[in-house]
Every structure is written in C-alpha cells, then in structure tokens.
Design an enzyme around this catalytic site. Structure first.
Site, PDB file in Angstrom:
ATOM      1  N   GLU A 209       0.673  -0.918  -0.230  1.00  0.00           N
ATOM      2  CA  GLU A 209      -0.220   0.788   0.080  1.00  0.00           C
ATOM      3  C   GLU A 209       0.638   1.381  -0.463  1.00  0.00           C
ATOM      4  O   GLU A 209       0.292   2.370   0.560  1.00  0.00           O
ATOM      5  CB  GLU A 209      -1.419  -0.206   1.382  1.00  0.00           C
ATOM      6  N   LYS A 339     -15.406  -1.567   1.853  1.00  0.00           N
ATOM      7  CA  LYS A 339     -14.983  -1.459   0.439  1.00  0.00           C
ATOM      8  C   LYS A 339     -15.384  -2.585  -0.503  1.00  0.00           C
ATOM      9  O   LYS A 339     -16.511  -3.856   0.259  1.00  0.00           O
ATOM     10  CB  LYS A 339     -14.446  -2.831   0.721  1.00  0.00           C
ATOM     11  N   SER A 369      -5.317  -3.776  -0.775  1.00  0.00           N
ATOM     12  CA  SER A 369      -4.250  -4.006  -1.046  1.00  0.00           C
ATOM     13  C   SER A 369      -3.471  -4.179  -2.159  1.00  0.00           C
ATOM     14  O   SER A 369      -2.512  -3.517  -2.983  1.00  0.00           O
ATOM     15  CB  SER A 369      -3.477  -4.974  -0.189  1.00  0.00           C
ATOM     16  N   LYS A 390      -9.216   5.626   3.308  1.00  0.00           N
ATOM     17  CA  LYS A 390      -8.241   4.737   3.424  1.00  0.00           C
ATOM     18  C   LYS A 390      -7.603   4.886   2.134  1.00  0.00           C
ATOM     19  O   LYS A 390      -8.572   3.478   1.225  1.00  0.00           O
ATOM     20  CB  LYS A 390      -8.907   3.352   4.410  1.00  0.00           C
TER      21      LYS A 390
END
Length: 431
Positions: A209, A339, A369, A390
């Site tokens: 990441e 997500k 990721s 994020k």
C-alpha cells in the site's frame, strides 16, 4: 435534452487486466445507446475476511491459478445478455438482475469480481451519459464533503514481508483546513519518516500500500517513529495529525488466542493491550482490533474504548448490512470499513453506508491492497459524505490516483468544498 433511451445499456465487454501486485483482475466496459461509456476495474485484498463475497479465480496453470477468464466470460456470456436493454440509471435493477442471475448467497456462481466490475462501470456510464462527474451523479447536489485520509505509512502484517504484527500504522491529518492541505501534511511526514528510517539504517522499501516496511523491534517502535516524524515535520501529534491502526487481528488469531509479539493473549488481554496503546499514543481509530468472529471480544473492546476512539469493523462486517445489523444489535464497534468488493455491488455498498449512518456508525471508504488506477472510491467518499477514506500511503500510483482524484473534485467544487476534518465530521483528535 437527454432521451431516456440514450441511457439504456447497449453493450458490455470485459477483459483480464493486472492489479498493483501483478495479479489478474476484471475490467468491464458498459456502452450506452447514445455512445457514453463507463469503465471500471475491481480491486483484490490480501487479508480477506472469511465472510466476503466470492472472488472467482480460474484455478488453472495460468497466472499460478489467479487468472480471471471465468469471470470475464461470465460477464460477456451471461451478464451482458441479461442487462442489455435495461436503463443504466436504474442501478438497483442492474445489480438485482445480476444477483438473481448468480443465485448464490456470496456471488460464487458469477463471481463478485464479475458483478462488481459491471456494477461500477454501469454507474460510470450513467454519469457520463448525463454529463455529470461520478460523485455528483451518485451523491446529488449536496455532495461536497472531502474526506479525511487515513494514510498507511508503515506497512506490516499481510501487507509486507517484515516482522511487524499489525498491518497498518496510519497518519490522520484531521487538523488541516482543506483536503489539499491534509495531503501536503501527510506527504511531508511521509518524507520525514523516510529520512528517519534511513538515518537508522532501516529499509525504506515500500509494501503493497505504499508505506514503508522496515523491520522494527515491535509495534511500539512504529508508533514512536511516527510521533518523531510528525514532530520533526513541524506538526503537533494529536492536534494536527493523529494516529490510526489496522491491527488485522484475524490474521494472528489462533485457537481462541491472539498470537503476536512472542505472546498469546485472550480476548480480554488483547483489549487491555489495545487500551495501553491508546493511552500511550494519540490513536483515534483502531480497525479490526479483534478477530472477525470474536463477537464477545468486540463487545468488550467497544465497552472499553468505544467512547474514546473510533472502532472500525472490517473483517467482522465485510460491508454487509446483515453483519452490520448484528453488530449494531450487539453494541459492537462504532464504525464500518466500506470495501466495494467485499459485498460485490454498488447498490449493496450504498445500503451498508446508509444503515451505518442511520445507526450512528461512521463509514470509512477503503481501497484494497491489490489496487488499480480505478478511482471510483474517491468519488464514492464524496458522494456519500462519508468523511473518511483509506487509500494507502503517499507513494505508488494506484494509491496516489485516488488522492489526485480528490484534489480534482475539491478544485471543481471550489467554495462549496468542505474538508471533513475542519468540521469535526471525520475522526478527531483528543485534547
């Protein structure tokens, strides 16, 4: 004037492309009657929850079994015929048709990666057909809140080949006055951190990441380094920039205990360890502090820390309204990680965000990721007024692509743009 027939789905094509780890993933293109096109690429996770929607892989010799030609073929042979002729504006009908066609509880027939690629591409096509940016199409005229970024600058766990147990050590620049300023603050600390690591002879190689992946003595050493970097960059820890953790504890949950740092901890002991970290560092958010099915442990964690910090459920909720409702009923966590590929459709993603908001939970829009150049989640964060995102560190283009899209959105909004950190709508520091 746009004719509604112009927005009907005409053609859907798919292809196998690569993600940021060099693994295959699915790209879909949706073409509308009047010629508007929407394209989307789905991400893939490394530390995946057991309750996530099913990612369909080929399992043959190609790409060491990770090929996605089955999912691609499902799009072109089964999904496309079922969706052609449906209005791209009816996202719920598009997604519902695919779920009905799949027929399973976890999208294992067609593959969540196939369904999601078409779902996101359809929304993009509809937005393009209307001449609207995606965030405006999904969020309406009031979509103007820019999210606080949770920047993963030290990688560990399943995201890096080092000795850190916890998966993500993040900067949270909530003290900025704008998204652009928050990005600058994070970048300055990121580069300062690189200098500190180099001075100690530690690796500055980056993980999945984009954060650094050094071998450190323990998790506390990572926290100490971040505090040093924040201060050396000229900022105040806890006031300008706070810390967040993704413990990813499911990854080291074995036989009812948490095995990390050379020790084994019960759920109660694990909660106590996390409480010590919150007492020691300006941590304002912890993700997956307990394992995905440790509901009792989660309840204890929430009772102890839920009024002090944000407690994000990722593996335990997997962007599912059913599991989120269970958490709400049991007073577990106070935030959900969103997500899109965990649940596998845009409609269900929006439903999870809506349920969280109505129940007093925050939502944090998240990458995976294994990412791509697709920037849908940046628009989604603004569209849903989530207030937090994020999307990794300040390096690797698949991470920076989302930040750059948010910069574009902020510029486009002009005086209408509001930074969540400046209004207290993101995670906030502790006095």
């Amino acid at each position: 004037m746009i004719d509604s027939l112009d927005l009907v789905i005409d053609t859907i094509v798919a292809r196998e492309v690569l993600d940021s780890r060099g693994n295959p993933t699915v790209e879909a293109e949706v073409l509308l009657e009047a010629g508007a096109i929407g394209r989307a690429i789905v991400p893939s996770g490394a530390s995946t929850g057991a309750h996530e929607a099913h990612e369909l892989r080929d399992g043959d010799s190609r790409y060491l079994g990770k090929g996605v030609t089955k999912a691609v073929n499902h799009i072109e042979d089964r999904i496309a015929p079922a969706l052609c002729g449906i209005s791209s504006l009816d996202q719920a009908s598009v997604d519902g048709t695919m779920q009905e066609l799949d027929g399973s509880d976890n999208k294992s027939s067609l593959g969540a990666n196939a369904i999601l690629a078409v779902s996101m591409a359809t929304a993009r096509a509809a937005a393009n057909g209307l001449g609207l940016p995606l965030y405006r199409y999904l969020g309406g005229p009031m979509a103007s809140l820019l999210p606080v970024p949770l920047m993963n600058v030290i990688n560990g766990g399943a995201h890096a080949a080092n000795n850190l147990d916890f998966q993500e050590f993040m900067l949270v620049p909530h003290g900025a006055s704008s998204f652009r300023e928050s990005l600058r603050m994070g970048a300055e600390v990121f580069h300062t951190l690189k200098g500190l690591l180099s001075a100690q002879g530690l690796s500055t190689a980056v993980g999945d990441e984009g954060g650094f992946a050094p071998n450190l003595a323990n998790n506390d050493a990572a926290g100490d380094l971040l505090i040093q970097a924040i201060e050396k960059a000229g900022y105040s820890p806890g006031k300008d920039i706070s810390l967040a953790l993704d413990v990813a504890s499911t990854e080291f949950y074995q036989d009812g205990c948490y095995a990390f740092g050379g020790g084994r901890y019960t759920s109660t002991e694990m909660v106590n360890e996390l409480e010590k970290l919150v007492d020691r560092y300006p941590i304002i958010s912890i993700e997956d502090g307990l394992a995905e099915d440790d509901w009792q442990g989660w309840a204890l964690l929430t009772k102890k820390l839920g009024k002090r910090i944000q407690l994000i459920g990722d593996d335990i909720f997997v962007t599912s309204t059913k599991r989120l409702q269970q958490g709400i009923d049991q007073n577990v966590a106070n935030s959900i990680l969103i997500k899109v590929n965990q649940i596998g459709s845009l409609t269900e993603t929006l439903q999870a965000i809506d349920l969280a908001g109505r129940s007093g939970y925050t939502s944090v829009i998240s990458h995976r990721s294994g990412e791509t150049e697709d920037t849908t989640i940046a628009d989604l964060a603004v569209a849903t007024r989530a207030g937090q995102i994020k999307t990794g560190s300040l390096s690797r283009s698949e991470r920076v692509a989302k930040y750059n899209q948010l910069l574009r959105i902020e510029d486009e909004l002009g005086s209408q743009a509001v930074y969540a950190g400046a209004t207290g709508q993101g995670p906030r520091g502790r006095s």
